[in-house]
Design an enzyme around this catalytic site. Structure first.
Site, PDB file in Angstrom:
ATOM      1  N   ASP A 170       7.811 -17.523 -28.213  1.00 19.03           N
ATOM      2  CA  ASP A 170       8.698 -16.167 -28.535  1.00 19.03           C
ATOM      3  C   ASP A 170       8.222 -15.433 -29.699  1.00 19.03           C
ATOM      4  O   ASP A 170       8.100 -16.095 -30.684  1.00 19.03           O
ATOM      5  CB  ASP A 170      10.230 -16.809 -28.294  1.00 19.03           C
ATOM      6  CG  ASP A 170      11.117 -15.545 -28.798  1.00 19.03           C
ATOM      7  OD1 ASP A 170      12.377 -16.116 -29.165  1.00 19.03           O
ATOM      8  OD2 ASP A 170      10.841 -14.556 -28.663  1.00 19.03           O
ATOM      9  N   ASN A 201      10.316 -12.378 -30.832  1.00 19.86           N
ATOM     10  CA  ASN A 201      11.301 -11.475 -31.222  1.00 19.86           C
ATOM     11  C   ASN A 201      12.501 -12.129 -31.136  1.00 19.86           C
ATOM     12  O   ASN A 201      13.793 -11.565 -31.220  1.00 19.86           O
ATOM     13  CB  ASN A 201      11.313 -10.191 -30.269  1.00 19.86           C
ATOM     14  CG  ASN A 201      11.591 -10.578 -28.846  1.00 19.86           C
ATOM     15  OD1 ASN A 201      11.797 -12.021 -28.500  1.00 19.86           O
ATOM     16  ND2 ASN A 201      11.820  -9.731 -27.989  1.00 19.86           N
ATOM     17  N   ASP A 228      14.743 -13.715 -28.798  1.00 21.87           N
ATOM     18  CA  ASP A 228      15.334 -13.713 -27.874  1.00 21.87           C
ATOM     19  C   ASP A 228      15.429 -14.957 -27.145  1.00 21.87           C
ATOM     20  O   ASP A 228      16.210 -15.063 -26.210  1.00 21.87           O
ATOM     21  CB  ASP A 228      15.141 -12.519 -26.928  1.00 21.87           C
ATOM     22  CG  ASP A 228      13.777 -12.558 -25.964  1.00 21.87           C
ATOM     23  OD1 ASP A 228      13.524 -11.502 -25.583  1.00 21.87           O
ATOM     24  OD2 ASP A 228      13.260 -13.780 -26.653  1.00 21.87           O
ATOM     25  N   ASP A 262       6.998 -14.436 -24.811  1.00 21.97           N
ATOM     26  CA  ASP A 262       6.707 -13.193 -24.553  1.00 21.97           C
ATOM     27  C   ASP A 262       5.123 -12.858 -24.870  1.00 21.97           C
ATOM     28  O   ASP A 262       4.471 -13.669 -25.401  1.00 21.97           O
ATOM     29  CB  ASP A 262       7.459 -12.181 -25.182  1.00 21.97           C
ATOM     30  CG  ASP A 262       7.470 -12.459 -26.777  1.00 21.97           C
ATOM     31  OD1 ASP A 262       8.697 -12.524 -27.447  1.00 21.97           O
ATOM     32  OD2 ASP A 262       6.394 -12.730 -27.264  1.00 21.97           O
ATOM     33  N   ASP A 302      -1.385 -13.755 -11.794  1.00 22.07           N
ATOM     34  CA  ASP A 302      -0.650 -14.662 -10.662  1.00 22.07           C
ATOM     35  C   ASP A 302      -0.253 -13.516  -9.532  1.00 22.07           C
ATOM     36  O   ASP A 302       0.529 -12.650  -9.916  1.00 22.07           O
ATOM     37  CB  ASP A 302       0.541 -15.150 -11.005  1.00 22.07           C
ATOM     38  CG  ASP A 302       0.639 -16.467 -10.216  1.00 22.07           C
ATOM     39  OD1 ASP A 302       1.298 -17.535 -10.782  1.00 22.07           O
ATOM     40  OD2 ASP A 302       0.588 -16.385  -8.862  1.00 22.07           O
ATOM     41  N   ASP A 326      -0.505 -16.911  -4.811  1.00 18.95           N
ATOM     42  CA  ASP A 326       0.641 -17.633  -4.523  1.00 18.95           C
ATOM     43  C   ASP A 326       0.670 -17.851  -3.284  1.00 18.95           C
ATOM     44  O   ASP A 326       0.769 -16.913  -2.422  1.00 18.95           O
ATOM     45  CB  ASP A 326       1.920 -17.040  -5.121  1.00 18.95           C
ATOM     46  CG  ASP A 326       3.081 -17.731  -5.122  1.00 18.95           C
ATOM     47  OD1 ASP A 326       3.117 -18.895  -5.991  1.00 18.95           O
ATOM     48  OD2 ASP A 326       4.101 -17.500  -4.437  1.00 18.95           O
ATOM     49  N   GLU A 336      -3.580 -20.231  -3.891  1.00 21.08           N
ATOM     50  CA  GLU A 336      -2.698 -21.804  -3.708  1.00 21.08           C
ATOM     51  C   GLU A 336      -2.509 -22.058  -2.456  1.00 21.08           C
ATOM     52  O   GLU A 336      -1.920 -20.892  -1.597  1.00 21.08           O
ATOM     53  CB  GLU A 336      -1.749 -21.492  -4.436  1.00 21.08           C
ATOM     54  CG  GLU A 336      -0.665 -22.774  -4.449  1.00 21.08           C
ATOM     55  CD  GLU A 336       0.918 -22.392  -4.707  1.00 21.08           C
ATOM     56  OE1 GLU A 336       1.500 -21.399  -4.410  1.00 21.08           O
ATOM     57  OE2 GLU A 336       1.639 -23.322  -5.270  1.00 21.08           O
ATOM     58  N   HIS A 354       3.215 -25.509 -13.553  1.00 18.06           N
ATOM     59  CA  HIS A 354       4.489 -25.087 -13.547  1.00 18.06           C
ATOM     60  C   HIS A 354       5.540 -25.702 -12.547  1.00 18.06           C
ATOM     61  O   HIS A 354       6.477 -25.589 -12.756  1.00 18.06           O
ATOM     62  CB  HIS A 354       4.844 -23.560 -13.764  1.00 18.06           C
ATOM     63  CG  HIS A 354       4.412 -22.841 -12.391  1.00 18.06           C
ATOM     64  ND1 HIS A 354       3.060 -23.020 -12.080  1.00 18.06           N
ATOM     65  CD2 HIS A 354       5.216 -22.607 -11.586  1.00 18.06           C
ATOM     66  CE1 HIS A 354       2.729 -22.322 -10.818  1.00 18.06           C
ATOM     67  NE2 HIS A 354       4.292 -21.941 -10.427  1.00 18.06           N
ATOM     68  N   ASP A 355       4.761 -26.152 -11.365  1.00 17.58           N
ATOM     69  CA  ASP A 355       5.491 -26.588 -10.365  1.00 17.58           C
ATOM     70  C   ASP A 355       5.543 -28.238 -10.266  1.00 17.58           C
ATOM     71  O   ASP A 355       6.033 -28.762  -9.261  1.00 17.58           O
ATOM     72  CB  ASP A 355       5.157 -26.242  -9.074  1.00 17.58           C
ATOM     73  CG  ASP A 355       5.106 -24.914  -8.688  1.00 17.58           C
ATOM     74  OD1 ASP A 355       4.456 -24.248  -7.986  1.00 17.58           O
ATOM     75  OD2 ASP A 355       6.077 -24.129  -9.152  1.00 17.58           O
TER      76      ASP A 355
HETATM   77  O1  TEU Z   1       4.681 -22.604  -4.973  1.00 23.22           O
HETATM   78  C1  TEU Z   1       4.490 -22.837  -3.811  1.00 23.22           C
HETATM   79  C2  TEU Z   1       4.936 -24.091  -3.217  1.00 23.22           C
HETATM   80  O2  TEU Z   1       4.326 -24.788  -2.296  1.00 23.22           O
HETATM   81  C3  TEU Z   1       6.069 -24.696  -3.608  1.00 23.22           C
HETATM   82  O3  TEU Z   1       6.944 -25.176  -2.825  1.00 23.22           O
HETATM   83  C4  TEU Z   1       5.830 -25.415  -4.947  1.00 23.22           C
HETATM   84  O4  TEU Z   1       4.658 -26.385  -4.269  1.00 23.22           O
HETATM   85  C5  TEU Z   1       7.102 -26.563  -4.753  1.00 23.22           C
HETATM   86  O5  TEU Z   1       7.716 -25.759  -6.015  1.00 23.22           O
HETATM   87  C6  TEU Z   1       6.733 -27.775  -5.605  1.00 23.22           C
HETATM   88  O6  TEU Z   1       7.814 -28.553  -5.715  1.00 23.22           O
HETATM   89  C7  TEU Z   1       4.396 -21.213  -5.487  1.00 23.22           C
HETATM   90  C8  TEU Z   1       4.723 -21.121  -6.928  1.00 23.22           C
HETATM   91  O7  TEU Z   1       3.566 -21.955  -7.720  1.00 23.22           O
HETATM   92  C9  TEU Z   1       6.124 -21.620  -7.352  1.00 23.22           C
HETATM   93  O8  TEU Z   1       6.468 -21.437  -8.555  1.00 23.22           O
HETATM   94  C10 TEU Z   1       7.153 -20.508  -6.684  1.00 23.22           C
HETATM   95  O9  TEU Z   1       8.352 -20.895  -6.521  1.00 23.22           O
HETATM   96  C11 TEU Z   1       6.618 -20.445  -5.063  1.00 23.22           C
HETATM   97  O10 TEU Z   1       5.255 -20.372  -4.697  1.00 23.22           O
HETATM   98  C12 TEU Z   1       7.490 -19.192  -4.443  1.00 23.22           C
HETATM   99  O11 TEU Z   1       6.623 -18.078  -5.013  1.00 23.22           O
END
Ligand code: TEU
Length: 560
Positions: free
Chosen positions: A22, A24, A26, A30, A99, A200, A257, A333-334
């Site tokens: 971050d 700024n 908040d 960013d 993305d 995605d 993906e 991130h997932d």
């Molecule tokens: O995720 C696709 C997906 O297969 C999700 O079901 C993901 O594997 C699951 O959240 C894992 O537990 C993509 C993005 O990476 C995710 O962040 C998004 O939420 C999703 O698509 C919808 O755009």
């Protein structure tokens, strides 16, 4: 051998912008904050940055619900901030992947706002609308985020499809106007000079004709649409059109993906000669500990078994060799944090284990992806209360499985969330041991992992034996040795449930990679004492007894 593409020698660093830096106050990461940290990413040795979505969005799914593809989400900054980021990255020799989220938009997108107005609106067929069936949903599909994949819109008395949240209506790719609009969005960003896209759930865009019911596990409230929708009839055609219309006109990198991808589908849609995508994100290894009760999907509290892990990583290496290109990742991130999921975050072993995992993956054929903080050995957050979660996937799953369907008790589901939730990956980046780990001088949008005073960049950069410097060495080795990026793969001892060992070979060079995935000392002799030299090991004295592998010890030997 075909000439090597730049993305075959590259290492990608993934930035989840809202949690990175971050600038700024908040409390949300960013673009100016990320720009200030580019020298750090360069110091690691990464070549490419994959940026999770930064477009305008109501943030139901943290940016994966886009309301304007051509505008920057104000909380991240302005288009000028983006251009500064891109220019600075390029000055440093870093490329930027954006993305691309085009299986669906936000329900706040202008296209959907128009589409829902009336059945004869010009944008009606941008989305997938159907009449009620027997007074209810048009089929039994469940959403990836719990509940039905259909929502009823009273305005026109029809349902619309959303494989994810109701705020993420699926685009109708059968409509040529939708495809044309997507090509225009892609050109808008490519003409600004970006270096490619992560796409995605791109293998979900071609829905099955007639939208038939999906297989439904006994006792499950909905059918599992994933397998039915993935790799649909016209996917090949849509990706070919994308390549003809857009991708082939730029020197870029693309990674699709693809939930449910197999080596065969990866070769079909991203083969070395496929002229479609360059590689895919497959989910086999990250799905290994799925719950035996299929109604609960990924939610479980079980460790991943090494024999299963070796089997899946090895066959992806051999099945794609010479035909396709692997993306190599432990987390994103997932996914939960790698060291917690695939090894241990016990403080006694965490650093070694993080380095061992890094060795195991980075010595393979493919393009490695390092998720922000993985280079520090960041761990799962070990959350204990539902109030600590923010991700709609986590919260929806708890309410559906515990409160609504009673499939599992709250305590058990909290253990599942602690092990598998995406929230584990979204705690802010840990820069130093000051307040909020230097991530923000405001109130962080999401709580930091409690261990940030011990695990942070500042301490890593002052410790020559840190996970950071180990990743830096691995990345440098990939840049220096073609056998690492391009060599063939041969697993050793597939039935060994303690160590993962494999050879890599390219012309006269051969590597032996051995990783001990246990807390015990083990001995493994693959004749490594005749090796020309040991390239890297995660113990300072790894070279002394080449066949001894102490807890989470890994070693790489070079033969010539
Ligand atoms: O995720 C696709 C997906 O297969 C999700 O079901 C993901 O594997 C699951 O959240 C894992 O537990 C993509 C993005 O990476 C995710 O962040 C998004 O939420 C999703 O698509 C919808 O755009």
């Amino acid at each position: 051998m075909a000439e090597t593409k730049w993305w075959q020698k590259s290492v990608v660093y993934q930035v989840y912008p809202r949690s990175y830096q971050d600038s700024n106050g908040d409390g949300v990461g960013d673009l100016p904050g990320l720009t200030s940290r580019l020298p750090y990413i360069k110091q690691l040795g990464a070549d490419v940055i994959w940026l999770n979505p930064i477009y305008e969005s109501p943030d139901q799914d943290n940016g994966y619900d886009i309301s304007d593809y051509r505008k920057i989400q104000p909380v991240y900054g302005t288009m000028a901030d983006f251009q500064t980021l891109l220019d600075r990255a390029h000055e440093l020799g870093l490329k930027i992947l954006m993305d691309l989220v085009v299986n669906h938009t936000s329900d706040q997108h202008r296209w959907f706002q128009e589409s829902r107005k009336s059945k004869d609106n010009p944008y009606r067929d941008y989305y997938i609308w159907r009449d009620p069936k027997n007074g209810g949903e048009p089929n039994n599909w469940g959403s990836f985020f719990s509940g039905s994949a259909w929502s009823f819109d009273a305005q026109t008395k029809q349902y619309y499809l959303h494989l994810f949240a109701s705020g993420q209506p699926d685009l109708n790719w059968e409509n040529p106007a939708v495809r044309q609009s997507v090509w225009e969005v892609m050109r808008f960003w490519l003409d600004k000079g970006i270096d490619g896209f992560r796409m995605d759930v791109i293998n979900l865009i071609s829905k099955p004709q007639g939208l038939p019911d999906a297989p439904q596990a006994d006792g499950a409230a909905f059918g599992s649409a994933g397998a039915l929708v993935a790799n649909g009839l016209r996917l090949q055609e849509f990706l070919q059109e994308m390549n003809d219309q857009v991708l082939s006109h730029y020197d870029i990198m693309t990674v699709g993906e693809m939930p449910g991808a197999t080596p065969a589908s990866a070769i079909k849609y991203a083969g070395l000669d496929a002229k479609k995508l360059n590689m895919v994100f497959q989910f086999e290894h990250v799905g290994l500990s799925a719950n035996p009760d299929r109604r609960l999907g990924k939610w479980n509290d079980q460790p991943v078994k090494l024999l299963d892990l070796k089997k899946t990583l090895s066959h992806w290496q051999t099945d794609l060799d010479g035909k396709g290109w692997n993306s190599l990742y432990w987390n994103n991130h997932d996914q939960p944090r790698a060291v917690s999921r695939f090894a241990t975050d016990d403080p006694k072993y965490r650093v070694r284990a993080a380095k061992m995992l890094a060795t195991t993956l980075h010595m393979m054929q493919g393009t490695p992806y390092v998720y922000e903080g993985e280079e520090l050995g960041m761990t799962n957050a070990h959350l204990t209360a539902l109030s600590q979660y923010e991700d709609l996937e986590s919260l929806n799953a708890y309410h559906e499985f515990v409160d609504k369907e009673g499939l599992v008790d709250g305590k058990t589901m909290l253990a599942y969330l602690a092990n598998m939730s995406r929230d584990n990956a979204r705690t802010p980046m840990q820069w130093d041991n000051s307040d909020n780990a230097g991530f923000t001088n405001g109130h962080p949008w999401y709580a930091l992992n409690a261990n940030y005073p011990e695990i942070n960049v500042q301490s890593a950069l002052t410790d020559p034996d840190s996970v950071f410097y180990y990743y830096q060495k691995l990345i440098a080795l990939r840049h220096d040795f073609d056998v690492i990026s391009l060599g063939s793969f041969q697993e050793l001892d597939p039935h060994d449930d303690k160590a993962f060992a494999y050879f890599r070979q390219l012309q006269g060079q051969r590597l032996l990679v051995v990783s001990n995935f246990t807390k015990q000392n083990i001995r493994r002799d693959y004749n490594q004492q005749v090796a020309k030299k040991m390239l890297i090991g995660n113990y300072a004295d790894s070279g002394q007894d080449s066949a001894l592998f102490r807890p989470y010890e890994s070693k790489v030997f070079l033969y010539e």
